[in-house]
Each structure stands twice: as C-alpha cells, then as structure tokens.
Write an enzyme that holds these catalytic residues in place. Structure first.
Site, PDB file in Angstrom:
ATOM      1  N   THR A  56     -98.292  13.036 -13.752  1.00 56.42           N
ATOM      2  CA  THR A  56     -99.664  12.644 -13.453  1.00 56.42           C
ATOM      3  C   THR A  56    -100.325  12.100 -14.707  1.00 56.42           C
ATOM      4  OG1 THR A  56    -101.671  13.231 -12.236  1.00 56.42           O
ATOM      5  CG2 THR A  56    -100.861  14.870 -13.812  1.00 56.42           C
ATOM      6  N   CYS A  62    -110.003  16.833 -15.968  1.00 54.33           N
ATOM      7  CA  CYS A  62    -109.091  17.344 -14.939  1.00 54.33           C
ATOM      8  C   CYS A  62    -107.974  18.167 -15.596  1.00 54.33           C
ATOM      9  CB  CYS A  62    -108.445  16.197 -14.172  1.00 54.33           C
ATOM     10  SG  CYS A  62    -109.576  15.173 -13.230  1.00 54.33           S
ATOM     11  N   HIS A  90    -103.221  17.941  -9.482  1.00 53.06           N
ATOM     12  CA  HIS A  90    -104.143  17.259 -10.387  1.00 53.06           C
ATOM     13  C   HIS A  90    -105.545  17.664  -9.929  1.00 53.06           C
ATOM     14  CE1 HIS A  90    -105.144  13.499 -12.862  1.00 53.06           C
ATOM     15  NE2 HIS A  90    -106.310  14.052 -12.542  1.00 53.06           N
TER      16      HIS A  90
END
Length: 165
Positions: A26, A32, A49
């Site tokens: 990711t 995040c 994520h």
C-alpha cells in the site's frame, strides 16, 4: 515447478488478504496506518489501509467500513480466519500514522495519525495479537510492502530511504 507471485495492491480505505508467494503493498500512508496481520505458519496475511480511528463518529449512510480502525480491523480479522489463519498464530506489524500538518495543535481531532496508532494498539491488545514491530509517527509519508514468506515489512519513507522491520 516455480510459484508465480503477485503484488496485491491495497488502496486507501481498503482491506485485502492473500497467501504466499504473494506480497501485499500500500502507498500513500500519511496520517493513515497500514496494519498487517499475518499467520506465518499458514503463510497467509492481510493488510488494512486505515484512514480514521473510529467509525462511531461517522455518518451511517454511505460509510466505507474499511476506512476506520475499528471496522477495518474486524473485516481483516474475519477474512484471515475464514481463509485459514489461526487466531492463536496471528501477529501484527504496522507503519504510518504521521503528523502531516505543518503546524502544532492541541486539538486532538487534528492529530489523526496518533489517534489511528492508538486505536490499533487498543484493538490488538483486546484481541491478544502481539505487535511485533512498528514504524509510526514522524511527519513523512510511507509506502509499505509485506513479504509473507519472510514476514518482513519493507517501509519506504519519503526522502528517508528504505528499511525493513
């Protein structure tokens, strides 16, 4: 016979699981957090994520459950267990949770990265899943790649190089 591997890309507010020899990746981890749960005996792993810490503050209509730590964690855990992972063998690694704003604030609502990290730690503790390693905080974005075979999480941090945990 050689196994062909695939890079499974996990988008923002997304959850995916896969098995060896594949890897999970990711990008765009600022505030995040990328949470990896894996069972190295079954050679299965999943990556979430996570954008925000708590789904209970969200409007219920048109809600992506993979966006929030609490609900993404549930989805990730469920997908791993139904795909053959053993909860007793699960371990975790995480990266991200940076403070991406250029100003200091005492407003906890603006410290999203810190809140994401804390929410995930609470969930891991509640489910008795050990956090093996982490690369969290700071103020730079990250891309992560998880190798199921070696259980290594490669972290590429903007303008800071690459490391493995």
């Amino acid at each position: 016979m050689t196994l062909t591997s695939e890079i499974i890309k996990v988008g923002i507010a997304d959850v995916k699981t896969t098995v060896y020899p594949n890897t999970l990746k990711t990008s765009g981890l600022g505030s995040c957090v990328g949470l990896v749960l894996y069972d190295n005996k079954a050679k299965i792993a999943g990556l979430a994520h996570i954008m925000l810490p708590d789904s209970t503050v969200a409007k219920k209509d048109n809600q992506n459950r993979m966006k929030y730590a609490d609900t993404a964690f549930e989805i990730l855990l469920h997908n791993l267990l139904t795909s053959g992972a053993s909860k007793a063998n699960l371990k975790a690694k995480m990266a991200g949770g940076a403070h991406m704003f250029g100003f200091k604030s005492d407003n906890k609502m603006l410290r999203i990265g810190e809140r994401n990290i804390e929410a995930i730690r609470v969930l891991l503790h509640h489910h008795h899943i050990p956090l093996i390693s982490e690369d969290v905080g700071g103020n730079k974005g990250r891309t992560i790649v998880f190798d199921i075979d070696t259980s290594m999480l490669e972290i590429r941090t903007v303008n800071s190089g690459t490391k493995q945990i």
